[in-house]
Design an enzyme around this catalytic site. Structure first.
Site, PDB file in Angstrom:
ATOM      1  N   SER A 123       0.933  -1.400   0.079  1.00 39.90           N
ATOM      2  CA  SER A 123       0.083   0.075   0.171  1.00 39.90           C
ATOM      3  C   SER A 123       1.235   1.189  -0.164  1.00 39.90           C
ATOM      4  CB  SER A 123      -1.236  -0.440   0.827  1.00 39.90           C
ATOM      5  OG  SER A 123      -1.848   1.433   1.415  1.00 39.90           O
ATOM      6  N   TYR A 147      -1.433  -0.601  10.566  1.00 36.79           N
ATOM      7  CA  TYR A 147      -2.069  -1.739  10.008  1.00 36.79           C
ATOM      8  C   TYR A 147      -0.786  -1.443   8.985  1.00 36.79           C
ATOM      9  CZ  TYR A 147      -3.670  -1.540   4.848  1.00 36.79           C
ATOM     10  OH  TYR A 147      -3.444  -1.943   3.319  1.00 36.79           O
ATOM     11  N   LYS A 151       2.370  -3.728   6.519  1.00 35.63           N
ATOM     12  CA  LYS A 151       3.093  -3.395   5.234  1.00 35.63           C
ATOM     13  C   LYS A 151       4.652  -3.527   5.132  1.00 35.63           C
ATOM     14  CE  LYS A 151      -1.643  -4.324   2.940  1.00 35.63           C
ATOM     15  NZ  LYS A 151      -1.556  -5.613   2.980  1.00 35.63           N
TER      16      LYS A 151
HETATM   17  P1  NAD Z   1     -10.754  -6.555   1.354  1.00 34.76           P
HETATM   18  O1  NAD Z   1     -11.638  -7.341   2.354  1.00 34.76           O
HETATM   19  O2  NAD Z   1     -12.197  -6.531   0.542  1.00 34.76           O
HETATM   20  O3  NAD Z   1     -10.547  -8.796   0.808  1.00 34.76           O
HETATM   21  C1  NAD Z   1      -9.245  -8.987   1.400  1.00 34.76           C
HETATM   22  C2  NAD Z   1      -9.845 -10.343   2.037  1.00 34.76           C
HETATM   23  O4  NAD Z   1      -8.702 -11.427   2.449  1.00 34.76           O
HETATM   24  C3  NAD Z   1     -11.535 -11.094   2.111  1.00 34.76           C
HETATM   25  O5  NAD Z   1     -11.936 -12.036   1.244  1.00 34.76           O
HETATM   26  C4  NAD Z   1     -11.246 -11.152   3.183  1.00 34.76           C
HETATM   27  O6  NAD Z   1     -12.397 -12.109   3.893  1.00 34.76           O
HETATM   28  C5  NAD Z   1      -9.553 -12.495   3.179  1.00 34.76           C
HETATM   29  N1  NAD Z   1      -8.877 -12.519   4.679  1.00 34.76           N
HETATM   30  C6  NAD Z   1      -8.319 -11.154   5.171  1.00 34.76           C
HETATM   31  N2  NAD Z   1      -7.633 -12.106   6.148  1.00 34.76           N
HETATM   32  C7  NAD Z   1      -7.273 -13.651   5.709  1.00 34.76           C
HETATM   33  C8  NAD Z   1      -6.772 -14.755   6.382  1.00 34.76           C
HETATM   34  N3  NAD Z   1      -6.323 -15.085   8.003  1.00 34.76           N
HETATM   35  N4  NAD Z   1      -7.027 -15.758   6.038  1.00 34.76           N
HETATM   36  C9  NAD Z   1      -7.591 -16.308   4.216  1.00 34.76           C
HETATM   37  N5  NAD Z   1      -7.785 -15.207   4.126  1.00 34.76           N
HETATM   38  C10 NAD Z   1      -8.134 -13.417   4.842  1.00 34.76           C
HETATM   39  O7  NAD Z   1      -9.921  -6.120   0.470  1.00 34.76           O
HETATM   40  P2  NAD Z   1      -9.017  -5.959  -0.464  1.00 34.76           P
HETATM   41  O8  NAD Z   1      -9.529  -4.260  -0.607  1.00 34.76           O
HETATM   42  O9  NAD Z   1      -9.505  -6.653  -1.477  1.00 34.76           O
HETATM   43  O10 NAD Z   1      -7.727  -5.585  -0.089  1.00 34.76           O
HETATM   44  C11 NAD Z   1      -7.029  -6.426  -0.410  1.00 34.76           C
HETATM   45  C12 NAD Z   1      -5.314  -6.746   0.182  1.00 34.76           C
HETATM   46  O11 NAD Z   1      -4.964  -5.201  -0.624  1.00 34.76           O
HETATM   47  C13 NAD Z   1      -5.517  -6.571   1.655  1.00 34.76           C
HETATM   48  O12 NAD Z   1      -4.384  -7.138   1.995  1.00 34.76           O
HETATM   49  C14 NAD Z   1      -5.406  -4.480   1.457  1.00 34.76           C
HETATM   50  O13 NAD Z   1      -4.727  -4.687   3.386  1.00 34.76           O
HETATM   51  C15 NAD Z   1      -4.649  -4.968   0.517  1.00 34.76           C
HETATM   52  N6  NAD Z   1      -5.291  -2.878  -0.623  1.00 34.76           N
HETATM   53  C16 NAD Z   1      -6.059  -2.364   0.041  1.00 34.76           C
HETATM   54  C17 NAD Z   1      -6.109  -1.070  -0.140  1.00 34.76           C
HETATM   55  C18 NAD Z   1      -7.771  -0.714  -0.498  1.00 34.76           C
HETATM   56  O14 NAD Z   1      -8.010   0.736  -0.202  1.00 34.76           O
HETATM   57  N7  NAD Z   1      -8.943  -1.521  -0.577  1.00 34.76           N
HETATM   58  C19 NAD Z   1      -5.427  -0.515  -0.538  1.00 34.76           C
HETATM   59  C20 NAD Z   1      -4.284  -0.456  -0.269  1.00 34.76           C
HETATM   60  C21 NAD Z   1      -3.888  -2.419  -0.240  1.00 34.76           C
HETATM   61  C1  UD1 Z   2      -6.657   4.799   3.821  1.00 34.63           C
HETATM   62  C2  UD1 Z   2      -6.167   4.872   5.069  1.00 34.63           C
HETATM   63  C3  UD1 Z   2      -5.098   3.829   3.899  1.00 34.63           C
HETATM   64  C4  UD1 Z   2      -5.113   3.419   3.245  1.00 34.63           C
HETATM   65  C5  UD1 Z   2      -6.124   4.135   2.125  1.00 34.63           C
HETATM   66  C6  UD1 Z   2      -6.668   3.254   0.998  1.00 34.63           C
HETATM   67  C7  UD1 Z   2      -6.614   5.963   6.884  1.00 34.63           C
HETATM   68  C8  UD1 Z   2      -5.996   6.835   7.964  1.00 34.63           C
HETATM   69  N1  UD1 Z   2      -5.830   5.430   5.502  1.00 34.63           N
HETATM   70  O1  UD1 Z   2      -6.692   6.436   3.128  1.00 34.63           O
HETATM   71  O2  UD1 Z   2      -4.023   3.122   5.439  1.00 34.63           O
HETATM   72  O3  UD1 Z   2      -3.918   2.595   2.312  1.00 34.63           O
HETATM   73  O4  UD1 Z   2      -7.155   4.073   2.725  1.00 34.63           O
HETATM   74  O5  UD1 Z   2      -7.709   1.982   1.721  1.00 34.63           O
HETATM   75  O6  UD1 Z   2      -8.002   5.677   7.456  1.00 34.63           O
HETATM   76  N2  UD1 Z   2     -12.716  11.735   3.300  1.00 34.63           N
HETATM   77  C9  UD1 Z   2     -13.697  12.229   4.024  1.00 34.63           C
HETATM   78  N3  UD1 Z   2     -15.089  11.591   4.578  1.00 34.63           N
HETATM   79  C10 UD1 Z   2     -14.562  10.582   4.804  1.00 34.63           C
HETATM   80  C11 UD1 Z   2     -14.118   9.386   3.882  1.00 34.63           C
HETATM   81  C12 UD1 Z   2     -13.326  10.526   4.101  1.00 34.63           C
HETATM   82  O7  UD1 Z   2     -13.518  13.536   3.847  1.00 34.63           O
HETATM   83  O8  UD1 Z   2     -15.939  10.094   5.467  1.00 34.63           O
HETATM   84  C13 UD1 Z   2     -11.110  11.964   2.541  1.00 34.63           C
HETATM   85  C14 UD1 Z   2      -9.668  11.582   3.503  1.00 34.63           C
HETATM   86  O9  UD1 Z   2      -9.861  12.821   5.217  1.00 34.63           O
HETATM   87  C15 UD1 Z   2      -9.208  11.554   2.596  1.00 34.63           C
HETATM   88  C16 UD1 Z   2      -9.670  11.196   1.169  1.00 34.63           C
HETATM   89  O10 UD1 Z   2     -11.401  11.610   1.780  1.00 34.63           O
HETATM   90  O11 UD1 Z   2      -8.781  13.365   2.347  1.00 34.63           O
HETATM   91  C17 UD1 Z   2      -9.721   9.869   1.198  1.00 34.63           C
HETATM   92  O12 UD1 Z   2      -9.928   8.978   2.530  1.00 34.63           O
HETATM   93  P1  UD1 Z   2      -9.729   7.881   2.573  1.00 34.63           P
HETATM   94  O13 UD1 Z   2     -11.038   6.704   1.353  1.00 34.63           O
HETATM   95  O14 UD1 Z   2     -10.439   6.606   3.684  1.00 34.63           O
HETATM   96  O15 UD1 Z   2      -7.825   7.490   2.116  1.00 34.63           O
HETATM   97  P2  UD1 Z   2      -6.742   7.249   2.524  1.00 34.63           P
HETATM   98  O16 UD1 Z   2      -6.891   8.308   3.429  1.00 34.63           O
HETATM   99  O17 UD1 Z   2      -5.319   7.861   1.582  1.00 34.63           O
END
Ligand code: NAD
Ligand code: UD1
Length: 337
Positions: A123, A147, A151
């Site tokens: 991330s 978190y 990572k």
């Molecule tokens: P998500 O929660 O929708 O998907 C994660 C999946 O992993 C789920 O299906 C959950 O059931 C499964 N899981 C969690 N723990 C597990 C375990 N111990 N064993 C087996 N399965 C397990 O999340 P996502 O948004 O699809 O994110 C996927 C990956 O990308 C994560 O590692 C997350 O940290 C990373 N990531 C997500 C974002 C985002 O904003 N969505 C941003 C940066 C990184």
């Molecule tokens: C969040 C996570 C980050 C993760 C990323 C992608 C936090 C502090 N950080 O970041 O670790 O990698 O998501 O999943 O949670 N906002 C509002 N109102 C809301 C929600 C968000 O104003 O109800 C604003 C936030 O202040 C920010 C932007 O929208 O400026 C995006 O927020 P968000 O979607 O939570 O993502 P990140 O803050 O980038």
């Protein structure tokens, strides 16, 4: 055959669609702690192909060994993990256990099975508070919450493993802010409870589930005072994983690569774009800053372009209209069924 941990989740399910469309066989290994089996049924509906599903936990080494021995995959894409920043502050041990211990167990099972190709979901949070923008992969790394630290620890673990055995092939993909949904409207993000992330919250306001959006601060040093992020369409992100797999087929390496668009949008930009895409009003009120938030964050996406031949193709209008199609067709997520 590609083995996808966490494949039922938001990014995993979209990646399964693209893997199947590209002709791969897919096995999903998921404990469904934050996802629904229905997502994988929808993946099958979209692609006309089914995935093999193994319900299991990545901390269960025996289950993983059995699953890997059974599937003999050519590569693992590792999405499984917990991702809520606030929750990680309250329950750090749960996050280290699930994310770090889980990944360690996965790596041990892979080594045991002789499978050494891995794409890992990292991330942009590993850059901490940006010292400069756009963020390049060599920007210093830091973490401001458990978190993010999980990572960072995993990234270090992968780099150490590669140093000890350079026959591993590891792609560390640093995602910026994934949003949107598959264009079919059949799969999308299905957050449990009140969404923390901006776009799912905005979508729930537009569909009438919540009265208004709280904008967390309008006094940042940004063009309109609200936070700026690099939102990337989840289908573009999914396609980045296929490109990473292609590259790893050619050579062993362990490299971190940004997956972002390189363009930052503010909270108010997102509200406006969503109103346009949905035709619905998104009322908001300005509230105080959210603890831990940064002003701006966006990627330098050039390394991904140079090494993977990948760049994000879908624009903000597509991100919002696809998110809206999913939200409008499934106002309560997969539970609507
Ligand atoms: P998500 O929660 O929708 O998907 C994660 C999946 O992993 C789920 O299906 C959950 O059931 C499964 N899981 C969690 N723990 C597990 C375990 N111990 N064993 C087996 N399965 C397990 O999340 P996502 O948004 O699809 O994110 C996927 C990956 O990308 C994560 O590692 C997350 O940290 C990373 N990531 C997500 C974002 C985002 O904003 N969505 C941003 C940066 C990184
Ligand atoms: C969040 C996570 C980050 C993760 C990323 C992608 C936090 C502090 N950080 O970041 O670790 O990698 O998501 O999943 O949670 N906002 C509002 N109102 C809301 C929600 C968000 O104003 O109800 C604003 C936030 O202040 C920010 C932007 O929208 O400026 C995006 O927020 P968000 O979607 O939570 O993502 P990140 O803050 O980038």
């Amino acid at each position: 055959m590609i083995f996808v941990t966490g494949g039922a989740g938001y990014i995993g399910s979209h990646t399964c669609v693209e893997l199947l469309n590209a002709g791969h066989e897919v096995t999903v290994f998921d404990n469904f702690c934050n996802s629904q089996r229905e997502a994988l049924a929808r993946v099958a509906r979209i692609t006309g192909k089914s995935v093999t599903v193994i319900e299991g936990d990545i901390r269960d080494g025996v289950a993983l060994r059995d699953a890997l021995a059974q599937c003999q995959p050519q590569a693992v894409i590792h999405f499984a993990g917990l991702k809520a920043v606030g929750e990680s502050v309250e329950q750090p041990l749960r996050y280290y256990d699930n994310n770090v211990h889980g990944t360690l167990t996965l790596l041990q099972a892979m080594a045991h099975a002789g499978i050494k190709t891995l794409v890992f979901s990292s991330s942009a949070t590993v850059y901490g508070d940006p010292q400069y923008l756009p963020l390049t992969e060599d920007h210093p790394l830091s973490a401001t919450n458990p978190y993010g630290r999980s990572k960072l620890v995993i990234e270090d673990m992968l780099r150490d493993l590669y140093r000890s055995d350079p026959t591993w092939r590891m792609g560390i993909l640093r995602y910026f802010n994934p949003v949107g949904a598959h264009a079919s409207g059949l799969i999308g993000e299905d957050p449990q409870g009140i969404p923390n992330n901006l776009l799912p919250f905005v979508a729930q306001v537009a569909v009438g589930r919540r009265p208004y959006l709280n904008v967390w601060g309008n006094d940042y040093d940004t063009p309109d005072g609200t936070g700026v992020r690099d939102y990337i369409h989840v289908v573009d992100l999914a396609l980045g994983h296929l490109k990473a797999l292609e590259r790893l087929q050619k050579q062993p390496e362990c490299r971190a690569i940004n997956l972002g668009t390189g363009v930052g949008y503010s909270v108010l930009d997102m509200v406006q774009a969503f109103e346009k895409a949905s035709g619905k009003p998104v009322p908001y009120q300005v509230a105080s800053r959210r603890a831990g938030d940064i002003a701006s964050c966006y990627a330098d996406p050039l390394l991904a372009q140079a090494l993977l031949g990948w760049r994000a193709e879908r624009d903000l209008a597509a991100m919002c209209s696809d998110a809206w199609r999913w939200q409008n067709g499934n106002p309560k997520g997969y539970a609507s069924d």
